[in-house]
Enzyme design. Structure first.
Site, mmCIF file in Angstrom:
data_model
loop_
_atom_site.group_PDB
_atom_site.id
_atom_site.type_symbol
_atom_site.label_atom_id
_atom_site.label_comp_id
_atom_site.label_asym_id
_atom_site.label_seq_id
_atom_site.Cartn_x
_atom_site.Cartn_y
_atom_site.Cartn_z
ATOM 1 C CB ALA A 116 -3.523 12.207 23.138
ATOM 2 C CB THR B 83 -8.451 0.217 7.013
ATOM 3 O OG1 THR B 83 -7.789 0.715 5.840
ATOM 4 C CG2 THR B 83 -9.890 -0.147 6.678
ATOM 5 C CG ASP C 214 -2.087 -0.990 1.066
ATOM 6 O OD1 ASP C 214 -2.323 -1.446 -0.071
ATOM 7 O OD2 ASP C 214 -2.747 -1.300 2.066
ATOM 8 N N GLY C 215 2.012 1.209 0.653
ATOM 9 C CA GLY C 215 2.904 2.361 0.659
ATOM 10 C C GLY C 215 3.400 2.708 -0.729
ATOM 11 C CG ASN D 236 -4.363 5.907 3.500
ATOM 12 O OD1 ASN D 236 -5.256 5.427 2.804
ATOM 13 N ND2 ASN D 236 -3.281 5.241 3.825
#
Length: 264
Positions: free
Chosen positions: A185, A161, A45-46, A122
């Site tokens: 966070a 994902t 995928d990279g 993404n």
């Protein structure tokens, strides 16, 4: 048909990529990096993310095909031992494609009237480099909350994902035309409050982040990392552009999810 072959530098990918090029040439396909009709990536995928950003200005005319040299990825439908079947499908090409949503990111700066725009396959994530990040979060021009924490991340359905999932976000099917906002966070106590949950933003809405002036930020666009000075605000929304994948054989999305996170 003009085809570009993009591979990572692992020995297996280089070997498969070389074999693929040789067989494509034998079948009279033109191998070129300049204005291809199809981009075939060999790796994972990279590798496909790299190819996407290389040809991001040609999305209206190029289709992508992913060949995986490891385990099945989310953007790769073919395995390294299926090169002959892939070439057969290319010879029988009908120009059909499956499209996925993309994220448009606009950056504004306190010391410049010019904005910068990026597309993400993404996600896009912004973090404060030195201290707690403070950002006013607007949804479609209406103030929703003042966020305090490490950062904020906005993902596409296919990006749900990736980093989004590790932040506790929902996994969205690519046919859901929406983006997802996740907190990184966040600080939630009696003084400071934010929603603390992932938010699914409809396709006719957008996210605007008004950032604290004078701070240093780190911006992640997919796998690219950029330090940002004088960044004052960001607007994130679904792009009108979409990435096209050649639909010779398209693995069912939930099968990909099962294979990646549940299956053996």
């Amino acid at each position: 048909m003009k085809i570009a072959v993009v591979m990572n530098d692992s020995p297996k990918s280089l070997k498969v990529g070389k074999e693929l090029k040789q067989k494509l040439i034998q079948e009279d396909f033109e191998i070129t990096k300049d204005r291809p009709n199809v981009v075939i990536t060999v790796g994972g995928d990279g590798t496909l993310l790299n190819a996407f950003h290389t040809y991001v200005d040609q999305l209206d005319t190029v289709r992508f095909i992913g060949v995986h040299t490891g385990h099945l990825g989310f953007y790769t439908d073919w395995r390294d031992y299926e090169i002959d079947q892939l070439i057969k499908s290319l010879k029988e090409d009908t120009s059909k494609s499956v499209t996925y949503p993309l994220l448009e990111v606009e950056l504004n700066y306190s010391d410049s009237e010019k904005s910068k725009k990026y597309l993400a396959l993404n996600e896009a994530t912004v973090k404060n480099l030195d201290k707690t990040m403070v950002a006013e979060v607007y949804i479609k021009n209406e103030l929703f909350e003042t966020f305090r924490g490490d950062g904020l991340s906005v993902s596409t359905p296919t990006g749900s994902t990736a980093y989004s999932k590790s932040l506790g976000g929902a996994v969205l099917h690519p046919r859901v035309n929406a983006i997802q906002l996740n907190e990184v966070a966040s600080i939630n106590n009696r003084v400071y409050r934010s929603l603390g949950s992932p938010m699914i933003i409809a396709n006719d809405e957008w996210i605007h982040l008004d950032l604290k002036r004078g701070d240093s930020y780190q911006l992640h666009i997919d796998h690219f990392v950029m330090n940002q000075e004088n960044l004052s605000s960001m607007t994130l929304k679904l792009s009108e552009k979409r990435i096209q994948f050649a639909s010779y054989r398209h693995t069912h999305f939930w099968r990909r999810v099962n294979d990646a996170f549940i299956g053996e």
